[in-house]
Design a protein around this motif. Sequence first.
Motif, mmCIF file in Angstrom:
data_model
loop_
_atom_site.group_PDB
_atom_site.id
_atom_site.type_symbol
_atom_site.label_atom_id
_atom_site.label_comp_id
_atom_site.label_asym_id
_atom_site.label_seq_id
_atom_site.Cartn_x
_atom_site.Cartn_y
_atom_site.Cartn_z
ATOM 1 N N GLY A 7 0.820 -1.202 0.000
ATOM 2 C CA GLY A 7 0.000 0.000 0.000
ATOM 3 C C GLY A 7 0.853 1.251 0.000
ATOM 4 N N TYR A 8 0.229 2.349 0.392
ATOM 5 C CA TYR A 8 0.893 3.653 0.386
ATOM 6 C C TYR A 8 1.071 4.154 1.813
ATOM 7 C CZ TYR A 8 -0.211 3.601 -4.567
ATOM 8 O OH TYR A 8 -0.288 3.251 -5.884
ATOM 9 N N VAL A 9 2.165 4.846 2.042
ATOM 10 C CA VAL A 9 2.418 5.425 3.359
ATOM 11 C C VAL A 9 1.463 6.598 3.556
ATOM 12 C CG1 VAL A 9 4.099 6.576 4.835
ATOM 13 C CG2 VAL A 9 4.841 4.743 3.307
ATOM 14 N N ASP A 10 0.645 6.512 4.596
ATOM 15 C CA ASP A 10 -0.328 7.566 4.876
ATOM 16 C C ASP A 10 0.162 8.489 5.985
ATOM 17 O OD1 ASP A 10 -3.190 8.611 4.619
ATOM 18 O OD2 ASP A 10 -3.070 8.147 6.770
ATOM 19 N N TYR A 11 0.857 7.914 6.969
ATOM 20 C CA TYR A 11 1.262 8.692 8.141
ATOM 21 C C TYR A 11 2.499 8.054 8.755
ATOM 22 C CZ TYR A 11 0.958 10.732 12.844
ATOM 23 O OH TYR A 11 1.238 11.377 14.019
ATOM 24 N N VAL A 12 3.399 8.904 9.233
ATOM 25 C CA VAL A 12 4.616 8.422 9.892
ATOM 26 C C VAL A 12 4.799 9.177 11.197
ATOM 27 C CG1 VAL A 12 7.125 8.209 9.711
ATOM 28 C CG2 VAL A 12 5.720 7.911 7.677
ATOM 29 N N CYS A 13 5.073 8.448 12.274
ATOM 30 C CA CYS A 13 5.395 9.080 13.556
ATOM 31 C C CYS A 13 6.551 8.294 14.181
ATOM 32 C CB CYS A 13 4.162 9.131 14.462
ATOM 33 S SG CYS A 13 3.700 7.562 15.190
ATOM 34 N N PRO A 14 7.089 8.736 15.299
ATOM 35 C CA PRO A 14 8.270 8.062 15.862
ATOM 36 C C PRO A 14 8.087 6.585 16.210
ATOM 37 C CG PRO A 14 8.027 10.226 16.839
ATOM 38 C CD PRO A 14 6.792 9.986 16.019
ATOM 39 N N GLU A 15 6.860 6.145 16.461
ATOM 40 C CA GLU A 15 6.652 4.759 16.877
ATOM 41 C C GLU A 15 6.146 3.841 15.770
ATOM 42 O OE1 GLU A 15 4.106 4.657 20.247
ATOM 43 O OE2 GLU A 15 5.516 5.730 21.531
ATOM 44 N N TYR A 16 5.366 4.395 14.864
ATOM 45 C CA TYR A 16 4.746 3.532 13.862
ATOM 46 C C TYR A 16 4.513 4.273 12.554
ATOM 47 C CZ TYR A 16 0.435 5.898 15.336
ATOM 48 O OH TYR A 16 -0.508 6.845 15.640
ATOM 49 N N VAL A 17 4.099 3.490 11.573
ATOM 50 C CA VAL A 17 3.740 4.022 10.266
ATOM 51 C C VAL A 17 2.333 3.512 9.954
ATOM 52 C CG1 VAL A 17 4.791 2.071 9.043
ATOM 53 C CG2 VAL A 17 4.531 4.227 7.861
ATOM 54 N N VAL A 18 1.556 4.302 9.227
ATOM 55 C CA VAL A 18 0.231 3.857 8.793
ATOM 56 C C VAL A 18 0.297 3.614 7.291
ATOM 57 C CG1 VAL A 18 -2.213 4.444 8.554
ATOM 58 C CG2 VAL A 18 -0.965 5.107 10.624
ATOM 59 N N ILE A 19 -0.018 2.386 6.898
ATOM 60 C CA ILE A 19 -0.035 2.014 5.484
ATOM 61 C C ILE A 19 -1.491 1.898 5.045
ATOM 62 C CG2 ILE A 19 0.643 0.294 3.764
ATOM 63 C CD1 ILE A 19 3.035 1.700 5.033
ATOM 64 N N PHE A 34 10.593 6.312 10.109
ATOM 65 C CA PHE A 34 10.948 7.372 9.168
ATOM 66 C C PHE A 34 11.662 6.840 7.927
ATOM 67 C CE2 PHE A 34 10.405 9.502 13.245
ATOM 68 C CZ PHE A 34 9.426 10.419 12.886
ATOM 69 N N SER A 35 12.103 5.585 7.981
ATOM 70 C CA SER A 35 12.708 4.991 6.786
ATOM 71 C C SER A 35 11.658 4.757 5.696
ATOM 72 C CB SER A 35 13.409 3.676 7.136
ATOM 73 O OG SER A 35 12.467 2.704 7.558
ATOM 74 N N PHE A 36 10.381 4.796 6.077
ATOM 75 C CA PHE A 36 9.300 4.632 5.103
ATOM 76 C C PHE A 36 8.837 5.971 4.526
ATOM 77 C CE2 PHE A 36 9.040 0.800 7.663
ATOM 78 C CZ PHE A 36 8.814 -0.183 6.717
ATOM 79 N N GLN A 37 9.266 7.074 5.130
ATOM 80 C CA GLN A 37 8.764 8.392 4.763
ATOM 81 C C GLN A 37 9.098 8.780 3.325
ATOM 82 O OE1 GLN A 37 9.966 11.468 7.479
ATOM 83 N NE2 GLN A 37 7.971 12.443 7.302
ATOM 84 N N MET A 38 10.261 8.362 2.843
ATOM 85 C CA MET A 38 10.659 8.759 1.491
ATOM 86 C C MET A 38 9.836 8.056 0.414
ATOM 87 S SD MET A 38 14.365 6.958 1.368
ATOM 88 C CE MET A 38 14.665 5.870 2.719
ATOM 89 N N ASN A 39 9.043 7.069 0.797
ATOM 90 C CA ASN A 39 8.250 6.312 -0.178
ATOM 91 C C ASN A 39 6.788 6.749 -0.214
ATOM 92 O OD1 ASN A 39 10.465 4.591 -0.794
ATOM 93 N ND2 ASN A 39 10.078 3.469 1.093
ATOM 94 N N LYS A 40 6.498 7.966 0.204
ATOM 95 C CA LYS A 40 5.099 8.391 0.343
ATOM 96 C C LYS A 40 4.313 8.368 -0.965
ATOM 97 C CE LYS A 40 4.097 10.730 4.525
ATOM 98 N NZ LYS A 40 3.366 11.796 5.132
#
Length: 197
Positions: A7-19, A34-40
Amino acid sequence: MIEFIRGYVDYVCPEYVVIENNGVGYQIFTPNPFSFQMNKQQQIVVYTYQYVREDVLALYGFHTRQERMLFAKLLQVSGIGPKGALAILAAGQLEQLVEAIEAENDQFLCKFPGVGKKTARQMILDLKGKLQAIVPDAFPNLFTEPLEETNALSEAIEALKALGYADKEIQKVVPMLRQERLSTEGYIKLALQKLLK
């Protein structure tokens, strides 16, 4: 069990990511969100581990299957929970982690957050010799056997586990198997001969 979420990265915070996948947002705890942030803007795959306890139902996510397998192995170590395992993996030094366990380098292991001398020794005791079958493709130079042999041997070990043999039983025959250069089938046959004696 959920193998992965694409899926797509919807939200990133220090503890988790929302896909986000088909209108559903999955909260996934990761070693470094935050390693997922560049793939938004692009679709990604997150390999997941579903953690279930009486008061917790959580998804943990990783960039690779090897990371996920190491996470699962770390959870088997007494004194390491999901948060501790994530903290260890967050350093992003998987090869060094495996090397430290294989070399019994508890000083290196104590550098991870929440890992003291006792936990480091427990990690070595529980995991030494058990990571080769899990991560040969990820770290081909870490172990001495040629890659083809390692792959065949690791497949044979997994097959023996699927047949119901315990890790302790399998580890007794692994040193003998390492002395041979066989196909996966050959390793399985030889292992069964040794185990059935």
